[in-house]
Design a protein around this motif. Sequence first.
Motif, PDB file in Angstrom:
ATOM      1  N   UNK A 209      15.093  16.531 -12.153  1.00  0.00           N
ATOM      2  CA  UNK A 209      14.605  17.383 -11.079  1.00  0.00           C
ATOM      3  C   UNK A 209      14.684  16.734  -9.723  1.00  0.00           C
ATOM      4  N   UNK A 210      14.050  17.389  -8.762  1.00  0.00           N
ATOM      5  CA  UNK A 210      13.987  16.884  -7.397  1.00  0.00           C
ATOM      6  C   UNK A 210      12.592  17.137  -6.830  1.00  0.00           C
ATOM      7  N   UNK A 211      12.269  16.399  -5.775  1.00  0.00           N
ATOM      8  CA  UNK A 211      11.041  16.604  -5.020  1.00  0.00           C
ATOM      9  C   UNK A 211      11.378  17.422  -3.786  1.00  0.00           C
ATOM     10  N   UNK A 212      10.506  18.357  -3.425  1.00  0.00           N
ATOM     11  CA  UNK A 212      10.757  19.166  -2.238  1.00  0.00           C
ATOM     12  C   UNK A 212      10.703  18.288  -0.999  1.00  0.00           C
ATOM     13  N   UNK A 213      11.741  18.295  -0.229  1.00  0.00           N
ATOM     14  CA  UNK A 213      11.824  17.541   1.014  1.00  0.00           C
ATOM     15  C   UNK A 213      11.913  18.534   2.166  1.00  0.00           C
ATOM     16  N   UNK A 214      11.381  18.197   3.344  1.00  0.00           N
ATOM     17  CA  UNK A 214      10.779  16.921   3.715  1.00  0.00           C
ATOM     18  C   UNK A 214       9.258  16.937   3.605  1.00  0.00           C
ATOM     19  N   UNK A 215       8.728  17.570   2.564  1.00  0.00           N
ATOM     20  CA  UNK A 215       7.282  17.820   2.489  1.00  0.00           C
ATOM     21  C   UNK A 215       6.487  16.719   1.793  1.00  0.00           C
ATOM     22  N   UNK A 216       7.001  15.494   1.777  1.00  0.00           N
ATOM     23  CA  UNK A 216       6.293  14.395   1.120  1.00  0.00           C
ATOM     24  C   UNK A 216       5.423  13.650   2.130  1.00  0.00           C
ATOM     25  N   UNK A 217       4.131  13.583   1.837  1.00  0.00           N
ATOM     26  CA  UNK A 217       3.216  12.731   2.599  1.00  0.00           C
ATOM     27  C   UNK A 217       2.852  11.550   1.720  1.00  0.00           C
ATOM     28  N   UNK A 218       3.117  10.336   2.165  1.00  0.00           N
ATOM     29  CA  UNK A 218       2.770   9.143   1.402  1.00  0.00           C
ATOM     30  C   UNK A 218       2.386   8.051   2.380  1.00  0.00           C
ATOM     31  N   UNK A 219       1.130   7.586   2.292  1.00  0.00           N
ATOM     32  CA  UNK A 219       0.558   6.709   3.316  1.00  0.00           C
ATOM     33  C   UNK A 219      -0.294   5.618   2.697  1.00  0.00           C
ATOM     34  N   UNK A 220      -0.279   4.450   3.322  1.00  0.00           N
ATOM     35  CA  UNK A 220      -1.095   3.312   2.886  1.00  0.00           C
ATOM     36  C   UNK A 220      -2.027   2.871   4.015  1.00  0.00           C
ATOM     37  N   UNK A 221      -3.168   2.316   3.625  1.00  0.00           N
ATOM     38  CA  UNK A 221      -4.048   1.622   4.561  1.00  0.00           C
ATOM     39  C   UNK A 221      -4.508   2.491   5.715  1.00  0.00           C
ATOM     40  N   UNK A 222      -4.412   1.950   6.926  1.00  0.00           N
ATOM     41  CA  UNK A 222      -4.856   2.664   8.117  1.00  0.00           C
ATOM     42  C   UNK A 222      -4.065   3.948   8.346  1.00  0.00           C
ATOM     43  N   UNK A 223      -2.868   4.013   7.788  1.00  0.00           N
ATOM     44  CA  UNK A 223      -2.045   5.207   7.992  1.00  0.00           C
ATOM     45  C   UNK A 223      -2.551   6.404   7.182  1.00  0.00           C
ATOM     46  N   UNK A 224      -3.517   6.185   6.272  1.00  0.00           N
ATOM     47  CA  UNK A 224      -4.123   7.338   5.598  1.00  0.00           C
ATOM     48  C   UNK A 224      -4.997   8.139   6.558  1.00  0.00           C
ATOM     49  N   UNK A 225      -5.120   7.686   7.786  1.00  0.00           N
ATOM     50  CA  UNK A 225      -5.835   8.450   8.809  1.00  0.00           C
ATOM     51  C   UNK A 225      -4.955   9.549   9.429  1.00  0.00           C
ATOM     52  N   UNK A 226      -3.668   9.551   9.056  1.00  0.00           N
ATOM     53  CA  UNK A 226      -2.739  10.534   9.597  1.00  0.00           C
ATOM     54  C   UNK A 226      -2.750  11.808   8.750  1.00  0.00           C
ATOM     55  N   UNK A 227      -2.582  12.952   9.420  1.00  0.00           N
ATOM     56  CA  UNK A 227      -2.392  14.219   8.718  1.00  0.00           C
ATOM     57  C   UNK A 227      -0.900  14.450   8.507  1.00  0.00           C
ATOM     58  N   UNK A 228      -0.498  14.687   7.271  1.00  0.00           N
ATOM     59  CA  UNK A 228       0.904  14.965   6.939  1.00  0.00           C
ATOM     60  C   UNK A 228       1.840  13.887   7.483  1.00  0.00           C
ATOM     61  N   UNK A 229       1.452  12.637   7.340  1.00  0.00           N
ATOM     62  CA  UNK A 229       2.300  11.531   7.784  1.00  0.00           C
ATOM     63  C   UNK A 229       3.449  11.278   6.831  1.00  0.00           C
ATOM     64  N   UNK A 230       4.547  10.821   7.348  1.00  0.00           N
ATOM     65  CA  UNK A 230       5.739  10.532   6.550  1.00  0.00           C
ATOM     66  C   UNK A 230       5.802   9.043   6.211  1.00  0.00           C
ATOM     67  N   UNK A 231       6.375   8.734   5.068  1.00  0.00           N
ATOM     68  CA  UNK A 231       6.478   7.352   4.617  1.00  0.00           C
ATOM     69  C   UNK A 231       7.309   6.520   5.583  1.00  0.00           C
ATOM     70  N   UNK A 232       6.830   5.297   5.810  1.00  0.00           N
ATOM     71  CA  UNK A 232       7.518   4.352   6.691  1.00  0.00           C
ATOM     72  C   UNK A 232       7.618   3.001   5.977  1.00  0.00           C
ATOM     73  N   UNK A 233       8.130   2.018   6.707  1.00  0.00           N
ATOM     74  CA  UNK A 233       8.225   0.661   6.157  1.00  0.00           C
ATOM     75  C   UNK A 233       6.868  -0.047   6.318  1.00  0.00           C
ATOM     76  N   UNK A 234       5.836   0.594   5.833  1.00  0.00           N
ATOM     77  CA  UNK A 234       4.467   0.086   5.938  1.00  0.00           C
ATOM     78  C   UNK A 234       4.032  -0.440   4.577  1.00  0.00           C
ATOM     79  N   UNK A 235       3.619  -1.702   4.521  1.00  0.00           N
ATOM     80  CA  UNK A 235       3.261  -2.337   3.248  1.00  0.00           C
ATOM     81  C   UNK A 235       1.777  -2.157   2.945  1.00  0.00           C
ATOM     82  N   UNK A 236       1.468  -2.033   1.667  1.00  0.00           N
ATOM     83  CA  UNK A 236       0.075  -1.953   1.255  1.00  0.00           C
ATOM     84  C   UNK A 236      -0.443  -3.355   0.967  1.00  0.00           C
ATOM     85  N   UNK A 237      -1.652  -3.619   1.424  1.00  0.00           N
ATOM     86  CA  UNK A 237      -2.307  -4.897   1.177  1.00  0.00           C
ATOM     87  C   UNK A 237      -3.448  -4.709   0.184  1.00  0.00           C
TER      88      UNK A 237
END
Length: 387
Positions: A209-237
């Motif tokens: 299958x496939x995931x519906x794009x571009x509707x993926x919100x995936x966030x770590x750490x302080x970026x979980x404060x974003x609404x509908x944020x898109x994945x970036x090169x942000x590392x989880x600690x």
Amino acid sequence: MTTTSSMVPLTRLPFPDTEYERRQQKVFAAMERANLDALVVTAHGHLQYLSGYDGLGAYFMPFPLILVAGQKPTFVIREYELSSVRPNSCVQEIVTYKDQEGFAPVCADTIRRFGLNGRRIGLELGCWNLAPADVSALQANLPDAKFADATRLVATVAAVKTEMELEAMRLAMELTDVAMRTFQQSLREGITEAEVVANIDQEVEKAGGIIKKPSVTLLFGERTKLSHGRAQQNRINNNEPAFVELAGLKNGYPCGLVRSAVLGRHAETEILHDLSIEVLEAVISAIKPGATAGEVDAAGREVLKQHGRPDLLNHRVGYQTGINWVERGNISLQPGATDILEPNMTFHMPIILRGESGYQFGTSEHVVVTEEGAEILSRTPHTLYYA
């Protein structure tokens, strides 16, 4: 009638023509109740629901699907897109126009050929993909027409699913569950949001299958404060939260879900998540045939009132789902909404709470309304995952 087919690979319609004809007939019945002589459908999700074509070629100008009782549905499209619309649609009556300047006069001429001059015509005024300039142009070309707002007509029909639609949504949820398990199993110190999304894409593809794009919100750490944020090169600690909202896709039907996790411990988001579970379970318990959308919303808010924290929830508790993830005009589980729930309606309830520090955290379920209440589609528990 057999399913419309094409010599072009991967352009076969996902459902038989009879399924689209059934949908169209239900819309015709709704038009009669609304005293409409014609309906001009322009929302991409509604085009896909009624014809099979996803409407993506209509990014430039609208591709109206004109419905008139007793007549064959007619598409009015940009000529360039004909080669895609014909094999991907059950509608074979197609009229074309040349780029931007042709939309309104060609659409108006098609409406006149149906003998509708001066008649009552519904437009999806509150949906995406119909701009004010488009409406003004149609009015200029059809000065005697009586236009009416039909924003909710197709959405109301589409709210109640057939077994074919429910099967597609259950298969989509299987893909969503694969994605959620991959999200959970990928969490380790140092991995980036983008790397987890890549893992999800890989595993869902392995599952066919496939995931519906571009509707993926995936966030770590302080970026979980974003609404509908898109994945970036942000590392989880260690001792940071992680949040994901996404949907597997089957035959045009996405099945969305929210899940959250913590790598180690994170007290504030853990408290938010505990409350979101209480709200979610109250909402699910309130879902049943005959309940209003507003009553379902109120059941969730009551939980937070009892905790003395009603301010944590700053959005509706859910919404109608189907083709397209969200469409304007769909049933909304929000304060005061009077829509009445019926069996085979489907809803997504993302309960995302916003804490004092700005973290937006929570969980969700996607359900089918049954005679007894609500059937939960996901098999991934909505509890907080500890990595």
